[in-house]
Design a protein around this motif. Structure first.
Motif, mmCIF file in Angstrom:
data_model
loop_
_atom_site.group_PDB
_atom_site.id
_atom_site.type_symbol
_atom_site.label_atom_id
_atom_site.label_comp_id
_atom_site.label_asym_id
_atom_site.label_seq_id
_atom_site.Cartn_x
_atom_site.Cartn_y
_atom_site.Cartn_z
ATOM 1 N N GLU A 1 0.862 -1.173 0.000
ATOM 2 C CA GLU A 1 0.000 0.000 0.000
ATOM 3 C C GLU A 1 0.904 1.230 0.000
ATOM 4 O O GLU A 1 1.904 1.279 0.726
ATOM 5 C CB GLU A 1 -0.798 -0.085 1.303
ATOM 6 C CG GLU A 1 -1.897 0.877 1.522
ATOM 7 C CD GLU A 1 -2.441 0.704 2.953
ATOM 8 O OE1 GLU A 1 -2.689 1.734 3.580
ATOM 9 O OE2 GLU A 1 -2.573 -0.446 3.435
ATOM 10 N N TRP A 2 0.550 2.211 -0.822
ATOM 11 C CA TRP A 2 1.347 3.434 -0.891
ATOM 12 C C TRP A 2 1.002 4.344 0.279
ATOM 13 O O TRP A 2 -0.162 4.483 0.644
ATOM 14 C CB TRP A 2 1.062 4.132 -2.220
ATOM 15 C CG TRP A 2 1.680 5.481 -2.366
ATOM 16 C CD1 TRP A 2 2.950 5.760 -2.766
ATOM 17 C CD2 TRP A 2 1.051 6.742 -2.126
ATOM 18 N NE1 TRP A 2 3.155 7.113 -2.791
ATOM 19 C CE2 TRP A 2 2.012 7.749 -2.399
ATOM 20 C CE3 TRP A 2 -0.219 7.133 -1.706
ATOM 21 C CZ2 TRP A 2 1.740 9.116 -2.269
ATOM 22 C CZ3 TRP A 2 -0.491 8.495 -1.576
ATOM 23 C CH2 TRP A 2 0.473 9.471 -1.855
ATOM 24 N N ILE A 3 1.984 4.975 0.868
ATOM 25 C CA ILE A 3 1.715 5.935 1.940
ATOM 26 C C ILE A 3 2.012 7.367 1.484
ATOM 27 O O ILE A 3 1.150 8.226 1.516
ATOM 28 C CB ILE A 3 2.512 5.608 3.218
ATOM 29 C CG1 ILE A 3 2.094 4.229 3.745
ATOM 30 C CG2 ILE A 3 2.270 6.677 4.292
ATOM 31 C CD1 ILE A 3 2.852 3.772 4.955
ATOM 32 N N GLU A 4 3.250 7.612 1.061
ATOM 33 C CA GLU A 4 3.541 8.978 0.597
ATOM 34 C C GLU A 4 4.779 9.025 -0.288
ATOM 35 O O GLU A 4 5.629 8.140 -0.240
ATOM 36 C CB GLU A 4 3.731 9.934 1.790
ATOM 37 C CG GLU A 4 4.929 9.589 2.644
ATOM 38 C CD GLU A 4 5.335 10.690 3.624
ATOM 39 O OE1 GLU A 4 4.828 11.813 3.547
ATOM 40 O OE2 GLU A 4 6.197 10.405 4.470
ATOM 41 N N ASP A 5 4.847 10.073 -1.092
ATOM 42 C CA ASP A 5 6.041 10.375 -1.875
ATOM 43 C C ASP A 5 6.627 11.663 -1.339
ATOM 44 O O ASP A 5 5.886 12.597 -1.032
ATOM 45 C CB ASP A 5 5.680 10.598 -3.354
ATOM 46 C CG ASP A 5 5.376 9.300 -4.072
ATOM 47 O OD1 ASP A 5 5.840 8.245 -3.597
ATOM 48 O OD2 ASP A 5 4.665 9.347 -5.083
#
Lengths: 253, 308
Positions: free
Chosen positions: B176-180
């Motif tokens: 799951e992506w959280i942040e860039d």
């Protein structure tokens, strides 16, 4: 949780690489060999996780020639608990391909029931950057590559990754494969007492056949060549001379 | 023979440079189909369709591909693999993350950072930090490889390939992506810039790096850094040029306070013109530089900047 850390014996990163005259590869006979620097970072991270109590056992594994046991002893001296050597080649020049390595690692990971595999993002010999991702695919596990920060939170791991645009943070389900990048930590040096102790730690020897894996290469080397050398340039005496050369001779500004 | 090429799409935008160079590499292998995937990627797909030599563009627009996580994108590529003899992508960090997973799921080897294509089965790639170039022949049914884009020319635009929408493949749901954290910058992209100005350990601090950046801005250049500078915290990781960072080949590369370790040279020695500014006359960087200036960078670089 048990953590598996694959380590590779590679040419020392300070050694000048020479291509063999027959073009079959790079000359590795009588050359200083060391643990792949990225793998050292993975070993260090696993040991730190154990020191923090998040991990019970750190198992180092190496696949290659018999001499890789030296590399495993280094991992044990750093703090790994035990080691597995899978002797898959007789000749130091024979590189076992990432796909075959991943198949062996899958078998080891399943046999040992590990909860995580921490590996270097690439080996500095073939620069393939593939084994961790391939292992994740074969196990059907999540993958977090090029890690510069790893936090284990129960059944998940939060990993910050070094990507082209900067940093990306993702959450992966455990069990997971994490491949580590340069900025994750600075590996420790093994102390002399720990080097002595490492000699007594268990090191099991196996073969690919023990895991039912065929290591026959999929790729064959046609030739290996030295890259074209750059022509020697000139030294300039001043900034003005540099600007003149860039404008009039090179025409790049 | 047919090639499935993963287009480089970030947040809905096509990286034209990387994708069009990869098309040049793949064209001799057969019909090139570009796969664009992302949460929004129809604009990127339309743009990809204009690259000359592209036969078709597949557009998989779905939230699951929003951050191009390896597991869902690999599953999508594997679901399409049957139609292609070759599966490729420009060698970006996304592709390096995804392609080996695709290859292993197909039970084939992967070839990364391919710098030359000899024929349908035979590829050249740098090994040992570019100290050797190896030509390898693959016996696998499907060839999966990433492309070192700096080794190939940009394909033209003016094409008009058809764009076909694709449904999402199965999502393994493992990550799951959280942040860039992406630095905003008006400077050109490091890997495609015509001029790159890089700083090394000799620059001495994060504050001093402003000298390097000022020169870069005067030249309209991208800013790079050596591993030593990044490790010391003088520069962010995405500026790193070298074996494990980015590979660049600009018209002009200016190395400031960089000693020239082989790991750094691996990332920049194909530049057309190399300038080295270093106070240590023994620095190995001078062996690859077209123009070398032995000088204190804190004097020479501001002087250079003011006189340009």
């Amino acid at each position: 949780m048990k953590v598996l850390v694959p380590v590779k014996r590679v040419i020392d990163y300070n050694v000048k690489v020479r291509v063999k005259a027959d073009g079959s590869g790079v000359d590795l006979a009588n050359v200083k060999m060391s643990m792949n620097p990225f793998d050292e970072i993975a070993v260090e991270e696993a040991i730190r996780m154990k020191e923090k109590g998040a991990v019970e056992e750190v198992i180092a594994v190496s696949i290659g020639v018999k001499q890789a046991q030296e590399t495993l002893r280094t991992a044990l001296a750093m703090g790994a608990d035990r080691a597995i050597l899978v002797v898959a080649a007789d000749d130091v020049h024979q590189d076992i391909e990432p796909l075959a390595v991943a198949k062996i690692l899958k078998a080891v990971a399943e046999a040992e029931g590990v909860g995580m595999v921490l590996c270097g993002k690439q080996a500095i010999d073939n620069d393939m950057n593939a084994t961790g991702q391939m292992l994740a695919a074969l196990l059907g596990w999540s993958q977090a590559t090029f890690a510069s920060k790893i936090e284990i939170e129960g059944e998940e791991a939060k990993v910050t990754r070094e990507v082209d645009g900067g940093l990306q943070t993702i959450k992966v389900k455990m069990p997971a494969i994490v491949s580590v990048d340069l900025r994750l930590n600075e590996p420790r040096y093994a102390s002399l007492p720990n080097i002595m102790k490492a000699k007594k730690k268990p090191l099991d020897e196996k073969t690919p056949a023990d895991f039912g894996v065929d290591v026959t290469p999929r790729l064959s080397v046609v030739k290996t060549t030295e890259p074209e050398a750059r022509k020697a340039g000139v030294m300039v005496g001043s900034v003005d001379e540099l600007i003149a050369k860039l404008k009039d001779e090179a025409g790049v500004i | 023979m047919a090639v499935l090429l993963l287009g480089e799409v970030t947040d809905g935008t096509l990286n034209m440079d990387a994708t069009a160079k990869a098309v040049t590499a793949c064209k001799p292998l057969g019909d090139v189909t570009i796969l664009c995937c992302g949460a929004s990627c129809s604009d990127a797909a339309k743009e990809a369709a204009t690259i000359e030599g592209v036969a078709k563009v597949l557009c998989a627009e779905n939230a699951v591909y929003g951050h191009r996580l390896a597991e869902p994108v690999a599953a999508l590529m594997v679901s399409l693999a049957g139609d292609y003899s070759h599966i490729a992508a420009p060698a970006t960090t996304d592709a390096k993350n995804i392609l080996p997973r695709v290859a292993a799921l197909l039970d084939v080897m992967v070839l990364t950072d391919v710098s030359g294509i000899v024929d349908a089965d035979t590829f050249e790639r740098p090994i040992y930090a570019g100290n050797a170039i190896q030509t390898v022949k693959s016996g696998d049914k499907t060839k999966v490889f990433s492309i070192r884009t700096s080794a190939f020319d940009l394909a033209g635009t003016g094409g008009s390939a058809s764009v076909e929408s694709l449904d999402a493949a199965e999502n393994p749901g493992l990550s799951e992506w959280i942040e860039d954290k992406v630095a905003e910058s008006d400077r050109p992209d490091l890997t495609s810039a015509g001029i790159v100005v890089s700083g090394g350990r000799g620059v001495g601090s994060e504050e001093n790096f402003a000298i390097v950046e000022k020169l870069a801005d005067k030249l309209g250049a991208a800013v790079g850094a050596s591993r030593a500078a990044v490790d010391s915290g003088y520069a962010p990781n995405d500026w790193q040029v070298g074996q494990t960072g980015k590979v660049v080949a600009p018209d002009l590369y200016i190395a400031i306070g960089i000693s020239g370790a082989i790991q750094h040279l691996a990332g920049m020695k194909d530049s057309k013109i190399i300038v080295a500014i270093n106070k240590d006359e023994e620095a190995p960087i001078f062996q690859v530089a077209d123009y070398g200036l032995i000088a204190d960078l804190f004097e020479a670089v501001p002087e250079l900047e003011s006189k340009l």
